[in-house]
Every structure is written in structure tokens, then in C-alpha cells.
Scaffold this motif. Structure first.
Motif, PDB file in Angstrom:
ATOM      1  N   ILE A  54       0.738  -0.973   0.012  1.00 29.70           N
ATOM      2  CA  ILE A  54       0.006   0.023  -0.046  1.00 29.70           C
ATOM      3  C   ILE A  54       0.959   1.124  -0.079  1.00 29.70           C
ATOM      4  O   ILE A  54       1.858   1.441   0.859  1.00 29.70           O
ATOM      5  N   ARG A  55       0.645   1.972  -0.890  1.00 30.97           N
ATOM      6  CA  ARG A  55       1.557   3.285  -1.034  1.00 30.97           C
ATOM      7  C   ARG A  55       1.380   4.232   0.106  1.00 30.97           C
ATOM      8  O   ARG A  55       0.227   4.420   0.566  1.00 30.97           O
ATOM      9  N   TRP A  59      -2.050   5.604   2.400  1.00 28.67           N
ATOM     10  CA  TRP A  59      -1.948   5.719   3.906  1.00 28.67           C
ATOM     11  C   TRP A  59      -2.228   7.060   4.232  1.00 28.67           C
ATOM     12  O   TRP A  59      -3.208   7.462   5.285  1.00 28.67           O
ATOM     13  N   VAL A  60      -1.644   8.251   3.662  1.00 29.68           N
ATOM     14  CA  VAL A  60      -2.066   9.481   3.921  1.00 29.68           C
ATOM     15  C   VAL A  60      -3.532   9.959   3.747  1.00 29.68           C
ATOM     16  O   VAL A  60      -4.043  10.514   4.598  1.00 29.68           O
ATOM     17  N   ASN A  64      -6.369  10.852   6.525  1.00 27.02           N
ATOM     18  CA  ASN A  64      -7.127  12.255   6.304  1.00 27.02           C
ATOM     19  C   ASN A  64      -8.569  11.881   6.371  1.00 27.02           C
ATOM     20  O   ASN A  64      -9.359  12.602   7.020  1.00 27.02           O
ATOM     21  N   TRP A  65      -8.944  10.876   5.961  1.00 27.73           N
ATOM     22  CA  TRP A  65     -10.437  10.527   5.850  1.00 27.73           C
ATOM     23  C   TRP A  65     -10.757  10.003   7.354  1.00 27.73           C
ATOM     24  O   TRP A  65     -12.015  10.382   7.684  1.00 27.73           O
ATOM     25  N   LEU A  66      -9.835   9.428   7.908  1.00 26.67           N
ATOM     26  CA  LEU A  66     -10.295   8.979   9.421  1.00 26.67           C
ATOM     27  C   LEU A  66     -10.476  10.152  10.333  1.00 26.67           C
ATOM     28  O   LEU A  66     -11.091  10.276  10.860  1.00 26.67           O
ATOM     29  N   ASP A  67      -9.570  11.377   9.829  1.00 28.62           N
ATOM     30  CA  ASP A  67      -9.421  12.580  10.778  1.00 28.62           C
ATOM     31  C   ASP A  67     -10.828  13.192  10.681  1.00 28.62           C
ATOM     32  O   ASP A  67     -11.445  13.865  11.423  1.00 28.62           O
ATOM     33  N   LYS A  68     -11.437  13.296   9.528  1.00 33.68           N
ATOM     34  CA  LYS A  68     -12.537  14.247   9.216  1.00 33.68           C
ATOM     35  C   LYS A  68     -13.690  13.302   9.878  1.00 33.68           C
ATOM     36  O   LYS A  68     -14.883  14.088  10.117  1.00 33.68           O
TER      37      LYS A  68
END
Length: 96
Positions: A54-55, A59-60, A64-68
Motif C-alpha cells: 500500500i503506497r 495511507w495519508v 485524512n479520511w479518518l480524521d474527518k
């Protein structure tokens, strides 16, 4: 399916859509091995090694998706808004 997924994995990781399908398939297969056969150390090691494909940019974007969607972050924001409305002194505010 497991044999085909393992055999075609080197070719599947070359193209992004097939890489995603192959990684999900292999992680599911290793999770099944862990649950059904009780080989947790082997399965966790193989899942970790599969995740190496997984690049970093993926992961970034996942982070970011989880932080939102983080409920803790939303609760802190709501608490800060409520404190600002009540104008409490700074020592009583939650840190963000």
C-alpha cells in the motif's frame, strides 16, 4: 480462489484497481486462516507484509479520511464552541 490470488499477486500489484482487489482478497484469506486454523502469528505477519504494497499516499489519504470522521475531534470542536459561547477563562478550555 486463494491459489489464484497468491499466484497472480505479482501481476495484480502492477495496476492500481487489481492491486486493491488483490490486497483485500489476500488480507481476507489470511484473516480466514487466522480464525479457522488458529495460525494468528503467521496470518498477522502475512497481512503486515501485504500492507507493504500500500503506497504512502494511500495511507495519508486514509488518515485524512479518518480524521474527518473522528468523533473525538468533533466532540472537542463542539466543546470549544460551547465554551466560547459561555466565554469561560482560558484555563478551563479544552486543548484541540
Amino acid at each position: 480462489i486463494a491459489l489464484w490470488a497468491q499466484t497472480l499477486f505479482p501481476l495484480a500489484i502492477l495496476w492500481r484497481p487489481t492491486r486493491i482487489i488483490a490486497l483485500i482478497t489476500l488480507m481476507g484469506m489470511h484473516f480466514g486462516i487466522a480464525v479457522l486454523m488458529g495460525l494468528w502469528p503467521f496470518s498477522l505477519a502475512m497481512i503486515a507484509l501485504d500492507m507493504l504494497f500500500i503506497r504512502d499516499s494511500t495511507w495519508v489519504s486514509i488518515n485524512n479520511w479518518l480524521d474527518k470522521r473522528s468523533s473525538v475531534r468533533k466532540l472537542k470542536a463542539l466543546a470549544n464552541q460551547a465554551q466560547q459561547k459561555n466565554k469561560l477563562p482560558d484555563k478551563h478550555r479544552l486543548s484541540a
